[in-house]
Design an enzyme around this catalytic site. Structure first.
Site, PDB file in Angstrom:
ATOM      1  N   HIS A 105       0.142  -9.512   7.269  1.00 12.64           N
ATOM      2  CA  HIS A 105      -0.562  -9.105   8.492  1.00 12.64           C
ATOM      3  C   HIS A 105      -1.304  -7.800   8.242  1.00 12.64           C
ATOM      4  CE1 HIS A 105       3.099  -6.688   8.643  1.00 12.64           C
ATOM      5  NE2 HIS A 105       2.487  -5.884   9.512  1.00 12.64           N
ATOM      6  N   ASP A 107      -2.274  -4.151  10.603  1.00 11.98           N
ATOM      7  CA  ASP A 107      -1.697  -3.553  11.804  1.00 11.98           C
ATOM      8  C   ASP A 107      -2.663  -3.502  12.986  1.00 11.98           C
ATOM      9  OD1 ASP A 107       0.842  -3.224  10.756  1.00 11.98           O
ATOM     10  OD2 ASP A 107       0.249  -1.393   9.716  1.00 11.98           O
ATOM     11  N   HIS A 256      -0.569  -6.580   4.460  1.00 13.23           N
ATOM     12  CA  HIS A 256       0.707  -6.213   3.854  1.00 13.23           C
ATOM     13  C   HIS A 256       1.841  -7.077   4.375  1.00 13.23           C
ATOM     14  CE1 HIS A 256       0.470  -3.835   7.551  1.00 13.23           C
ATOM     15  NE2 HIS A 256       1.784  -3.754   7.524  1.00 13.23           N
ATOM     16  N   ARG A 272       7.225   5.951   9.979  1.00 13.29           N
ATOM     17  CA  ARG A 272       5.929   5.261  10.022  1.00 13.29           C
ATOM     18  C   ARG A 272       5.004   5.948  11.010  1.00 13.29           C
ATOM     19  NH1 ARG A 272       3.148   0.850  12.556  1.00 13.29           N
ATOM     20  NH2 ARG A 272       2.798  -0.949  11.227  1.00 13.29           N
TER      21      ARG A 272
HETATM   22  C1  SIN Z   1       5.120  -2.873   8.335  1.00 13.79           C
HETATM   23  O1  SIN Z   1       4.710  -4.011   8.449  1.00 13.79           O
HETATM   24  O2  SIN Z   1       4.535  -1.920   8.826  1.00 13.79           O
HETATM   25  C2  SIN Z   1       6.394  -2.619   7.576  1.00 13.79           C
HETATM   26  C3  SIN Z   1       6.213  -2.530   6.126  1.00 13.79           C
HETATM   27  C4  SIN Z   1       7.518  -2.212   5.450  1.00 13.79           C
HETATM   28  O3  SIN Z   1       8.511  -1.913   6.112  1.00 13.79           O
HETATM   29  O4  SIN Z   1       7.549  -2.270   4.226  1.00 13.79           O
END
Ligand code: SIN
Length: 281
Positions: A105, A107, A256, A272
């Site tokens: 996906h 973000d 990602h 994050r």
């Molecule tokens: C995400 O999709 O933002 C998470 C990526 C991760 O935890 O490695």
């Protein structure tokens, strides 16, 4: 400081050296970091020892930080821009989103104005007998577009994908309030990078639920074929985390996916932050 930029040698990404995020970054140093970010789609800064405030400050150099819809439950006191991704349980509840992003996906594709950048800072990395677990994979949507046959590029020109938050199957249930805030939105399947002008594919299974003017079955088979193409091994970089890593990805150039190959007592904790972007064109 001399900034070093070493490409990963995989489908995208570069490791940056000579930058200490616990110190203020002058404009010319940040310009070198941002140029590497634009060019490589994912940047990796190792061995960073930073506070939440310093992560928010660095994120803010890329643009205004967004407050994620998960922050209310999984935030950090005093830094609402940070939310935790973690499988750690305290007082009978997860301290963060335990299994974020298990499918490919990009973000905030559900929003009219998706995120420009996302940053993860590794605080705890799970491991088994010294082998790090919980890697994150990244795929280069621009290289994937470049590699398409001209006939397919022609077919995709002008097509719009439909992104409908209600179609999302991954992650924890989404509140009615959040669903109401993000009605279905259309984005171009061939997206132009707002800074480099490079074209990339902005389409993925699950989050992209249809294509304007297509029957559902035809849309889903084209979405599936493009999703498979984007994530071919030659376009992918797999990041193996170390404590102290700061990884920033460009949500226009990169998709990602988080590997879910660990479980308690193997602990994973990431801070994050997300940076607001511009409307796709
Ligand atoms: C995400 O999709 O933002 C998470 C990526 C991760 O935890 O490695």
């Amino acid at each position: 400081m001399t900034v070093g930029v070493v490409p990963t040698g995989a489908g995208l990404g570069a490791e940056i050296s000579g930058v200490d995020l616990s110190q203020p970054l002058d404009d010319s140093t940040f310009a070198e970091v941002e140029a590497a970010f634009d060019q490589h789609g994912v940047i990796i800064l190792r061995d960073q020892k930073i506070t939440p405030e310093q992560q928010v400050t660095f994120s803010g150099r890329f643009g205004e930080c967004a407050v994620n819809h998960n922050a209310a439950d999984f935030g950090i006191d005093g830094s609402p821009e940070i939310y935790l991704i973690s499988n750690i349980v305290e007082d009978g509840r997860f301290i963060g989103t335990p299994k974020a992003g298990p499918e490919w996906h990009t973000d905030m594709s559900y929003a009219k104005v998706p995120a420009r950048a996302t940053m993860l800072h590794a605080i705890e990395v799970p491991e088994m007998d010294g082998l790090p677990l919980g890697d994150t994979e990244f795929a280069n949507t621009a290289a994937a577009y470049d590699a398409l046959p001209e006939t397919m590029k022609h077919r995709l020109a002008g097509l719009k994908g439909i992104f409908d938050f209600r179609g999302r199957k991954r992650g924890r249930p989404i509140s009615e309030e959040t669903i109401a805030k993000y009605p279905p939105v259309e984005h171009p399947i061939v997206r132009t990078h707002p800074r480099t002008g490079r074209k990339g594919l902005y389409v993925m299974r699950n989050d992209c639920t249809g294509i304007v003017g297509f029957e559902s079955e035809d849309a889903l088979s084209l979405i599936g074929a493009l999703a498979n193409h984007i994530t071919r091994p030659e376009f992918v970089y797999r990041h193996r985390w170390r404590v102290g890593d700061v990884v920033v990805w460009d949500n226009c150039t990169a998709q990602h996916k988080a590997m879910q190959d660990y479980d308690l007592p193997q602990r994973r904790l990431m801070w994050r932050t997300t940076v607001k972007g511009t409307e796709p064109f």
